[in-house]
Write a protein that holds these residues in place. Structure first.
Motif, PDB file in Angstrom:
ATOM      1  N   ASP A  14      32.581  38.297  39.924  1.00 22.76           N
ATOM      2  CA  ASP A  14      32.384  37.473  39.020  1.00 22.76           C
ATOM      3  C   ASP A  14      33.311  37.224  37.556  1.00 22.76           C
ATOM      4  O   ASP A  14      34.334  36.605  37.514  1.00 22.76           O
ATOM      5  CB  ASP A  14      31.399  36.560  39.222  1.00 22.76           C
ATOM      6  N   ALA A  15      33.630  38.451  37.302  1.00 18.45           N
ATOM      7  CA  ALA A  15      34.186  38.649  35.587  1.00 18.45           C
ATOM      8  C   ALA A  15      35.778  38.459  36.306  1.00 18.45           C
ATOM      9  O   ALA A  15      36.867  38.057  35.833  1.00 18.45           O
ATOM     10  CB  ALA A  15      33.814  39.636  34.529  1.00 18.45           C
ATOM     11  N   LYS A  16      35.669  39.281  37.367  1.00 14.57           N
ATOM     12  CA  LYS A  16      37.909  39.417  37.650  1.00 14.57           C
ATOM     13  C   LYS A  16      37.883  37.893  38.198  1.00 14.57           C
ATOM     14  O   LYS A  16      38.916  38.075  38.093  1.00 14.57           O
ATOM     15  CB  LYS A  16      37.682  40.552  38.700  1.00 14.57           C
ATOM     16  N   ALA A  17      36.948  37.595  39.428  1.00 22.66           N
ATOM     17  CA  ALA A  17      37.730  36.515  39.995  1.00 22.66           C
ATOM     18  C   ALA A  17      37.824  35.185  38.409  1.00 22.66           C
ATOM     19  O   ALA A  17      38.525  34.407  38.428  1.00 22.66           O
ATOM     20  CB  ALA A  17      36.458  36.304  40.542  1.00 22.66           C
ATOM     21  N   HIS A  18      37.349  35.111  37.575  1.00 22.72           N
ATOM     22  CA  HIS A  18      36.938  34.170  36.564  1.00 22.72           C
ATOM     23  C   HIS A  18      38.129  34.464  35.761  1.00 22.72           C
ATOM     24  O   HIS A  18      38.928  33.415  34.985  1.00 22.72           O
ATOM     25  CB  HIS A  18      35.509  34.563  35.492  1.00 22.72           C
ATOM     26  N   GLY A  19      38.897  35.809  35.556  1.00 25.06           N
ATOM     27  CA  GLY A  19      39.839  36.307  34.443  1.00 25.06           C
ATOM     28  C   GLY A  19      40.975  35.306  35.285  1.00 25.06           C
ATOM     29  O   GLY A  19      41.914  35.206  34.838  1.00 25.06           O
ATOM     30  N   LEU A  20      40.705  35.744  36.441  1.00 23.49           N
ATOM     31  CA  LEU A  20      42.072  35.280  37.458  1.00 23.49           C
ATOM     32  C   LEU A  20      41.817  34.118  37.878  1.00 23.49           C
ATOM     33  O   LEU A  20      43.316  33.460  37.554  1.00 23.49           O
ATOM     34  CB  LEU A  20      42.075  36.244  39.098  1.00 23.49           C
ATOM     35  N   ARG A  21      41.091  33.540  37.724  1.00 28.86           N
ATOM     36  CA  ARG A  21      41.261  31.528  37.619  1.00 28.86           C
ATOM     37  C   ARG A  21      41.908  30.967  36.015  1.00 28.86           C
ATOM     38  O   ARG A  21      42.982  30.586  35.717  1.00 28.86           O
ATOM     39  CB  ARG A  21      39.898  31.247  37.801  1.00 28.86           C
ATOM     40  N   THR A  22      41.714  31.713  35.385  1.00 26.67           N
ATOM     41  CA  THR A  22      41.736  31.211  33.848  1.00 26.67           C
ATOM     42  C   THR A  22      43.154  31.807  33.467  1.00 26.67           C
ATOM     43  O   THR A  22      43.758  30.750  33.566  1.00 26.67           O
ATOM     44  CB  THR A  22      41.037  32.301  32.680  1.00 26.67           C
ATOM     45  N   THR A  23      43.299  32.920  34.197  1.00 29.44           N
ATOM     46  CA  THR A  23      44.820  33.083  34.205  1.00 29.44           C
ATOM     47  C   THR A  23      45.742  32.175  34.456  1.00 29.44           C
ATOM     48  O   THR A  23      47.089  31.474  34.413  1.00 29.44           O
ATOM     49  CB  THR A  23      44.999  34.541  35.378  1.00 29.44           C
TER      50      THR A  23
END
Length: 314
Positions: A14-23
């Motif tokens: 979830d953290a990776k997905a959130h980070g990708l979305r933010t980027t």
């Protein structure tokens, strides 16, 4: 233990997905999508006017895509150059570079790639003139407006706004391979429209500009001086729209007169209110100026698509 590990794996994903979305949203934000709306509003009507009644849909799509790349590239490079002041201003403190969501070096490469891509795309799908106009627009916006004028003169928006006028020139040249007087008049419409549109917003955020050391007119002049300039440029905008009526039909001319009257009333009300010492409400003019430009250019598109008899040939 496995459940806990499962939670850990799930949390990590979830953290990776959130980070990708933010980027990804950060990169998208660098392009300033809302600013690019001006491209959509003005380019297609310009192309339709250039060849009234018939324009190849594929040419429109290719020109729009190339123009979109150019605008996105210019806006991204603008964000790179303005990263320091964006951190200071409340209106821009949420931008990707201000929050370090995207590394500045990555944003620079992204902006350059978009800019180079726009040049070659327009060269390949339209013509060399359109490609050079797009390249000149990017260079002017970044080098002249952002790096030279923005932090040095209160007239930054007046001259820097010329970059926002170029979509109509690119659209016209994509169809005709030349620049003719209607394209220059459309350029002037947006050129005169930009100061009242921008200064109305800057009046609301003048403390931001003061904090950032940017001499936007509302940050260095009185409200009466600013609203007087807004009124002058509004009159020039409306006059330019009426001049364009010579190359259009009765539909555009009628809308230009009605919309222009409405726009002038708002500008006069803002100026008169300031002179009477009433509370300033510039955001209304800012928001409605977008509607004004959209209405005028939509009328131009419909008038041109219907190929109504032009006033010069009545």
């Amino acid at each position: 233990m496995r459940i806990r590990e499962g939670h850990l794996v799930g949390d990590s994903a979830d953290a990776k997905a959130h980070g990708l979305r933010t980027t990804l949203l950060g990169y998208l934000g660098l392009t300033k999508p809302r600013v690019i709306e001006l491209l959509l509003v003005t380019t297609i009507p310009a192309m339709l006017l250039a060849h009234r009644g018939s324009v190849d849909p594929l040419l429109i799509l290719n020109t729009m895509f190339g123009g979109l790349l150019a605008a996105a590239g210019a806006n991204t490079l603008n964000c790179v150059a303005d990263a320091d002041i964006d951190k200071v201003m409340k209106r821009t403190e949420g931008r990707a570079l201000a929050r370090a969501t995207v590394p500045r070096s990555h944003a620079l490469v992204f902006g350059l790639a978009l800019s180079v891509g726009s040049f070659f795309w327009l060269w390949w799908t339209t013509n060399m003139l359109s490609a050079h106009l797009a390249g000149a627009t990017i260079a002017f916006y970044v080098l002249v407006y952002t790096l030279l004028l923005k932090r040095r003169t209160s007239q930054n928006v007046v001259w820097g706004g010329a970059a926002g006028c170029m979509p109509v020139m690119i659209g016209w040249s994509a169809v005709t391979g030349t620049i003719q007087w209607p394209a220059l008049v459309m350029f002037l419409i947006i050129f005169f429209w930009t100061p009242p549109h921008t200064w109305a917003l800057a009046m609301r955020y003048k403390e931001d500009y003061k904090a950032a050391g940017v001499p936007m007119l509302p940050a260095v002049a009185t409200e009466q001086q600013v609203t007087k300039q807004i009124l002058i440029y509004t009159w020039l905008t409306v006059i330019a729209t009426l001049a364009l009526a010579l190359a259009t039909g009765w539909l555009y001319a009628s809308v230009a007169i009605l919309a222009g009257t409405w726009f002038l009333v708002m500008a006069h009300q803002l100026y008169a209110g300031v002179r009477r010492g009433e509370p300033v409400k510039p955001l209304r003019l800012f928001l409605q100026s977008n509607n004004y430009l959209a209405v005028v250019f939509c009328a131009l598109a419909v008038d041109s698509a219907l190929n109504l008899p032009t006033l010069l040939h009545l």
